[in-house]
Design a protein around this motif. Structure first.
Motif, PDB file in Angstrom:
ATOM      1  N   ASP A   1       0.950  -1.257  -0.068  1.00 30.50           N
ATOM      2  CA  ASP A   1      -0.013  -0.270  -0.143  1.00 30.50           C
ATOM      3  C   ASP A   1       0.818   1.102  -0.026  1.00 30.50           C
ATOM      4  O   ASP A   1       0.474   2.192  -0.612  1.00 30.50           O
ATOM      5  N   CYS A   2       2.071   1.120   0.571  1.00 29.53           N
ATOM      6  CA  CYS A   2       2.921   2.465   0.828  1.00 29.53           C
ATOM      7  C   CYS A   2       3.307   2.841  -0.543  1.00 29.53           C
ATOM      8  O   CYS A   2       3.750   4.058  -0.783  1.00 29.53           O
ATOM      9  N   ILE A   3       3.641   1.872  -1.441  1.00 22.06           N
ATOM     10  CA  ILE A   3       4.051   2.133  -2.850  1.00 22.06           C
ATOM     11  C   ILE A   3       3.129   2.400  -3.838  1.00 22.06           C
ATOM     12  O   ILE A   3       2.855   3.327  -4.289  1.00 22.06           O
ATOM     13  N   ALA A   4       1.895   1.756  -3.679  1.00 25.63           N
ATOM     14  CA  ALA A   4       0.706   2.069  -4.393  1.00 25.63           C
ATOM     15  C   ALA A   4       0.075   3.462  -4.317  1.00 25.63           C
ATOM     16  O   ALA A   4      -0.230   4.176  -5.348  1.00 25.63           O
ATOM     17  N   ALA A   5       0.304   4.020  -3.007  1.00 27.57           N
ATOM     18  CA  ALA A   5      -0.375   5.075  -2.440  1.00 27.57           C
ATOM     19  C   ALA A   5       0.640   5.875  -1.271  1.00 27.57           C
ATOM     20  O   ALA A   5       0.347   5.744  -0.343  1.00 27.57           O
ATOM     21  N   PRO A   6       1.789   6.216  -1.810  1.00 24.01           N
ATOM     22  CA  PRO A   6       2.974   6.860  -0.640  1.00 24.01           C
ATOM     23  C   PRO A   6       2.335   8.074   0.109  1.00 24.01           C
ATOM     24  O   PRO A   6       3.240   9.101   0.031  1.00 24.01           O
ATOM     25  N   THR A   7       1.255   8.028   0.673  1.00 28.92           N
ATOM     26  CA  THR A   7       0.975   9.137   1.596  1.00 28.92           C
ATOM     27  C   THR A   7       1.804   9.141   2.726  1.00 28.92           C
ATOM     28  O   THR A   7       2.656   7.969   2.993  1.00 28.92           O
ATOM     29  N   PRO A   8       2.037  10.051   3.463  1.00 27.94           N
ATOM     30  CA  PRO A   8       3.107  10.155   4.659  1.00 27.94           C
ATOM     31  C   PRO A   8       2.480   9.000   5.748  1.00 27.94           C
ATOM     32  O   PRO A   8       3.228   8.322   6.139  1.00 27.94           O
TER      33      PRO A   8
ATOM     34  N   PHE B   1       3.273   4.021   8.530  1.00 24.77           N
ATOM     35  CA  PHE B   1       2.810   2.586   9.154  1.00 24.77           C
ATOM     36  C   PHE B   1       3.583   1.500   8.552  1.00 24.77           C
ATOM     37  O   PHE B   1       3.669   0.690   9.005  1.00 24.77           O
ATOM     38  N   ALA B   2       4.062   1.630   7.173  1.00 25.52           N
ATOM     39  CA  ALA B   2       5.003   0.683   6.628  1.00 25.52           C
ATOM     40  C   ALA B   2       6.250   0.638   7.390  1.00 25.52           C
ATOM     41  O   ALA B   2       6.505  -0.646   7.644  1.00 25.52           O
ATOM     42  N   SER B   3       6.865   1.753   7.721  1.00 23.31           N
ATOM     43  CA  SER B   3       7.897   1.641   8.473  1.00 23.31           C
ATOM     44  C   SER B   3       7.736   1.086   9.762  1.00 23.31           C
ATOM     45  O   SER B   3       8.700   0.323  10.370  1.00 23.31           O
ATOM     46  N   SER B   4       6.670   1.054  10.515  1.00 22.74           N
ATOM     47  CA  SER B   4       6.732   0.696  11.826  1.00 22.74           C
ATOM     48  C   SER B   4       6.381  -1.013  11.671  1.00 22.74           C
ATOM     49  O   SER B   4       6.765  -1.689  12.319  1.00 22.74           O
TER      50      SER B   4
ATOM     51  N   ASP C   1      18.510  -3.738   8.423  1.00 24.89           N
ATOM     52  CA  ASP C   1      17.617  -2.683   7.764  1.00 24.89           C
ATOM     53  C   ASP C   1      16.804  -3.509   6.937  1.00 24.89           C
ATOM     54  O   ASP C   1      17.104  -4.310   6.227  1.00 24.89           O
ATOM     55  N   LEU C   2      15.272  -3.151   6.737  1.00 22.73           N
ATOM     56  CA  LEU C   2      14.692  -3.324   5.534  1.00 22.73           C
ATOM     57  C   LEU C   2      14.271  -2.200   4.490  1.00 22.73           C
ATOM     58  O   LEU C   2      13.842  -1.148   5.222  1.00 22.73           O
ATOM     59  N   TRP C   3      14.385  -2.150   3.332  1.00 21.08           N
ATOM     60  CA  TRP C   3      13.988  -1.007   2.649  1.00 21.08           C
ATOM     61  C   TRP C   3      12.734  -1.098   1.700  1.00 21.08           C
ATOM     62  O   TRP C   3      12.609  -2.299   0.934  1.00 21.08           O
ATOM     63  N   VAL C   4      11.981  -0.114   1.465  1.00 22.85           N
ATOM     64  CA  VAL C   4      10.918  -0.319   0.381  1.00 22.85           C
ATOM     65  C   VAL C   4      11.324   0.972  -0.493  1.00 22.85           C
ATOM     66  O   VAL C   4      11.346   2.136  -0.137  1.00 22.85           O
ATOM     67  N   ALA C   5      11.165   0.726  -1.871  1.00 24.02           N
ATOM     68  CA  ALA C   5      11.663   1.582  -3.000  1.00 24.02           C
ATOM     69  C   ALA C   5      10.500   1.592  -3.865  1.00 24.02           C
ATOM     70  O   ALA C   5      10.109   0.685  -4.397  1.00 24.02           O
ATOM     71  N   ASP C   6      10.082   2.824  -4.372  1.00 24.93           N
ATOM     72  CA  ASP C   6       9.214   2.898  -5.325  1.00 24.93           C
ATOM     73  C   ASP C   6       9.717   2.673  -6.791  1.00 24.93           C
ATOM     74  O   ASP C   6      10.924   2.487  -6.931  1.00 24.93           O
TER      75      ASP C   6
END
Length: 343
Positions: free
Chosen positions: A132-139, A144-147, A161-166
Motif C-alpha cells: 500500500d505504501c508504494i501504491a499510494a505513498p502518503t505520509p 505505517f509501513a516503516s512501523s 535494515d529493510l527498505w522499500v523503494a518505489d
C-alpha cells in the motif's frame, strides 16, 4: 590428528637398524676369532691344518654375513622411506579430505541461512502495508509501513535494515529510520539489487548480490536480498516497486567461520574462509582480509577437493551446493592449514 603411522614407520627403521648393527658387531667378533684361529693354526703346523680349514670357512661365512647385513640395512632403509612417503601421502589425503568436508559443512550452513533470507524477502514484499505504501505513498502509509518493518526487525535480529523503494528507485520506507536516518530518500535506481528485483519474473523469484558495504547503513558489510513489490501483493501482479533486505553479514559469517570444529592443536595454524566466485575473501576466522584480500584458490575445475599449495599449506575447499531454491553465487568454503600439520 597425529603422526602415529609415520612415527611407527620410523620406529621400525630404528629397531631394524639396531638389530642390523648388533649382527654386524657379532660378525666383527666372529671375524676376529677366525683370524686368531688362523694364527694359532699356523703355529701348530701340520697339526693345525684341519683347524685352519674350519677357520677359513668361518671367515668366508663372516664375509657373507657382512654382505647380507649391508644389503639388509640398505633395503630396509629404502622400504621404510617408501613406507614413510606413502604414510605421509595418506595423512595428507586424510587431512585434506577432512578439511574439504569441513569446508563443505561451512558453506552449507551459509547456504541454508541465506535460503531463509530469500524466503523472508519474498514473504515481506507481499505485506499489505508494504504494498500500500508504494501504491499510494502518503505520509501515513509510509509511516505505517516503516512501523511494520520495525516490528519485523525486532524479531529478526540478523538484519540491519529493510527498505522499500518505489518504481523510480527512491527509498520511501525503512525499518530503522532513527538508526539510519539517511536511508529514506536514497536513490537506489542504479543499485544491482534494485535493478535485479525489478527484473524478477514473478513473486516467487528473488535476487541476491555479492557481499558489499552499504554507505547508508554506516558502511556496514551486508548481503542484500531483494524482490519486486507487486500490485495487490499478487504473485503475477504488476511491478510497482522493490524491497531490499540487508543481512548483517559480518557477525553471522564470522560465527560460521569460527565455529568450524577443529582439533585444539589445529586452531593456531588453521584459517577458515568464505570466498566469492572471484576469490575475494568475504569472511575469515581470523578477521583479516574481508573484502580486501583475494585468495588464489586452485580448484582444478572440481567442486570439492584439497591440495598442497606452493607455500606448503594444505587447502581444503568446497563449492556452494545451494539449498532448495537458493542456487548460491559460486561461493566457496575454504580451510587453509599451515605448519607441521600440513606436511
Amino acid at each position: 590428528m597425529d603422526n602415529s603411522l609415520i612415527d611407527l614407520t620410523r620406529n621400525v627403521l630404528d629397531v631394524a637398524s639396531q638389530k642390523v648393527s648388533a649382527i654386524e658387531d657379532i660378525n666383527r667378533t666372529t671375524k676376529m676369532l677366525a683370524f686368531n684361529a688362523l694364527i694359532e693354526a699356523g703355529r701348530a703346523g701340520d697339526a693345525g691344518r684341519g683347524f685352519a680349514v674350519v677357520a677359513n670357512e668361518v671367515n668366508s661365512i663372516s664375509r657373507q654375513v657382512s654382505v647380507v647385513a649391508s644389503e639388509l640395512r640398505s633395503e630396509i632403509g629404502q622400504l621404510v622411506d617408501r613406507m614413510a612417503t606413502v604414510g605421509e601421502d595418506l595423512m595428507v589425503r586424510f587431512r585434506g579430505q577432512r578439511l574439504a568436508d569441513l569446508a563443505l559443512n561451512m558453506i552449507e550452513i551459509i547456504d541454508r541461512n541465506l535460503y531463509e533470507r530469500s524466503c523472508d524477502v519474498r514473504w515481506w514484499a507481499t505485506d499489505k502495508a508494504v504494498v500500500d505504501c508504494i501504491a499510494a505513498p502518503t505520509p501515513d502509509a509510509t509511516v505505517f509501513a516503516s512501523s511494520r518493518l520495525g516490528v519485523i526487525l525486532d524479531s529478526y535480529t540478523v538484519y540491519l535494515d529493510l527498505w522499500v523503494a518505489d518504481r523510480s528507485g527512491r527509498v520511501i520506507a525503512t525499518g530503522r529510520p532513527r538508526r539510519f536516518p539517511h536511508a529514506v530518500g536514497t536513490n537506489v535506481a542504479n543499485e544491482p539489487w534494485f535493478r535485479q528485483a525489478l527484473a524478477t519474473k514473478d513473486g516467487a523469484d528473488f535476487a541476491v548480490v555479492d557481499v558489499t558495504t552499504n554507505p547508508a547503513l554506516d558502511g556496514r558489510t551486508v548481503a542484500t536480498y531483494s524482490t519486486a513489490v507487486r500490485r495487490d501483493g499478487a504473485v503475477d501482479g504488476d511491478v510497482i516497486g522493490a524491497m531490499g533486505i540487508f543481512f548483517d553479514w559480518e557477525p553471522q559469517a564470522r560465527a560460521v567461520t569460527t565455529g568450524v570444529r577443529l582439533d585444539h592443536s589445529e586452531e593456531a595454524h588453521t584459517r577458515c574462509l568464505l570466498v566469492d566466485a572471484a576469490g575475494r575473501v568475504i569472511a575469515s576466522s581470523d578477521g583479516r582480509g574481508q573484502l580486501t584480500e583475494t585468495f588464489p584458490l586452485e580448484t582444478g575445475g572440481k567442486p570439492m577437493g584439497h591440495y598442497v599449495d606452493k607455500y606448503g599449506r594444505l587447502v581444503g575447499f568446497a563449492l556452494t551446493p545451494g539449498y532448495e531454491t537458493y542456487r548460491g553465487l559460486g561461493w566457496y568454503g575454504v580451510i587453509v592449514q599451515s605448519g607441521e600439520k600440513s606436511h
